[in-house]
Design a protein around this motif. Structure first.
Motif, PDB file in Angstrom:
ATOM      1  N   HIS A   2       3.232  -8.348   5.186  1.00  0.00           N
ATOM      2  CA  HIS A   2       3.247  -6.948   4.749  1.00  0.00           C
ATOM      3  C   HIS A   2       4.161  -6.114   5.637  1.00  0.00           C
ATOM      4  O   HIS A   2       4.395  -6.444   6.796  1.00  0.00           O
ATOM      5  CB  HIS A   2       1.847  -6.322   4.870  1.00  0.00           C
ATOM      6  N   THR A   4       4.679  -3.346   8.132  1.00  0.00           N
ATOM      7  CA  THR A   4       3.760  -2.825   9.143  1.00  0.00           C
ATOM      8  C   THR A   4       3.698  -1.308   9.042  1.00  0.00           C
ATOM      9  O   THR A   4       4.577  -0.664   8.449  1.00  0.00           O
ATOM     10  CB  THR A   4       4.212  -3.204  10.572  1.00  0.00           C
ATOM     11  N   ALA A   8       6.727   1.157   8.023  1.00  0.00           N
ATOM     12  CA  ALA A   8       6.538   2.137   6.954  1.00  0.00           C
ATOM     13  C   ALA A   8       6.891   3.541   7.443  1.00  0.00           C
ATOM     14  O   ALA A   8       7.566   4.306   6.744  1.00  0.00           O
ATOM     15  CB  ALA A   8       5.104   2.089   6.437  1.00  0.00           C
ATOM     16  N   ASP A  32       2.426  -1.561   0.881  1.00  0.00           N
ATOM     17  CA  ASP A  32       2.559  -2.909   1.421  1.00  0.00           C
ATOM     18  C   ASP A  32       2.736  -3.899   0.271  1.00  0.00           C
ATOM     19  O   ASP A  32       2.809  -3.494  -0.894  1.00  0.00           O
ATOM     20  CB  ASP A  32       1.384  -3.252   2.337  1.00  0.00           C
ATOM     21  N   SER A  33       2.799  -5.178   0.568  1.00  0.00           N
ATOM     22  CA  SER A  33       3.070  -6.176  -0.468  1.00  0.00           C
ATOM     23  C   SER A  33       1.931  -6.314  -1.470  1.00  0.00           C
ATOM     24  O   SER A  33       2.121  -6.903  -2.535  1.00  0.00           O
ATOM     25  CB  SER A  33       3.396  -7.536   0.158  1.00  0.00           C
ATOM     26  N   LYS A  38       0.743   2.617   2.350  1.00  0.00           N
ATOM     27  CA  LYS A  38       0.831   2.384   3.793  1.00  0.00           C
ATOM     28  C   LYS A  38       1.259   3.655   4.536  1.00  0.00           C
ATOM     29  O   LYS A  38       0.794   3.910   5.626  1.00  0.00           O
ATOM     30  CB  LYS A  38       1.831   1.254   4.053  1.00  0.00           C
ATOM     31  N   GLY A 109       6.841  -5.061   0.652  1.00  0.00           N
ATOM     32  CA  GLY A 109       6.339  -3.784   0.176  1.00  0.00           C
ATOM     33  C   GLY A 109       7.282  -3.130  -0.803  1.00  0.00           C
ATOM     34  O   GLY A 109       8.142  -3.776  -1.403  1.00  0.00           O
TER      35      GLY A 109
END
Length: 144
Positions: A2, A4, A8, A32-33, A38, A109
């Motif tokens: 993801h 972080t 982000a 995120d993914s 996020k 993401g």
């Protein structure tokens, strides 16, 4: 894997800097993914309606691993994805959302930007992606 929190935040800050450079106010969302929010920023005087659009652009780009403008081209009447915007509790299929793919080719993401023309939204989203990932995306499908 993801994006972080720190990444982000870097993406949001770079996007805000680009928005300021082109004299516009934006809402900027990074997911995120898993398409969970996020980081988010609503610049002073950015439209309230752009909050939801920015978040949905980020989710749309993440869900399908492609720029939202590309999905828009595929979702026109008689297109292979016509009507897709009604899925997933609502998608946005015009420019301003980009997947975030790291330098190893892994989708981590998505970013979504809303508040100006779709051309400006795309430019600001691209500025956010470039500080933490690839702006020229590798061939699809992504590794997750």
């Amino acid at each position: 894997m993801h994006v972080t929190f720190e990444e982000a935040q870097q993406a949001v800050e770079a996007a805000m800097k680009k928005a300021e450079a082109i004299s516009t106010q934006m809402c900027i969302a990074v997911v995120d993914s898993g398409a969970s929010l996020k980081a988010f920023a609503r610049m002073n005087d950015a439209w309230v309606g752009s909050i939801d659009i920015a978040i949905k652009k980020a989710k749309t780009a993440c869900f399908f691993g492609m720029p939202t403008g590309q999905i828009g081209k595929l979702s026109q009447p008689a297109g292979p994805l016509f009507g897709i915007e009604h899925s997933n509790e609502g998608l946005i299929t015009f420019p301003g959302g980009l997947p975030i793919v790291n330098r190893d080719g892994i989708l981590i993401g998505g970013i979504g930007v809303s508040g100006s023309s779709v051309e400006n939204d795309h430019l600001v989203a691209k500025a956010g992606v470039e500080v933490i990932g690839l702006s020229d995306l590798p061939d699809h499908p992504w590794r997750t």
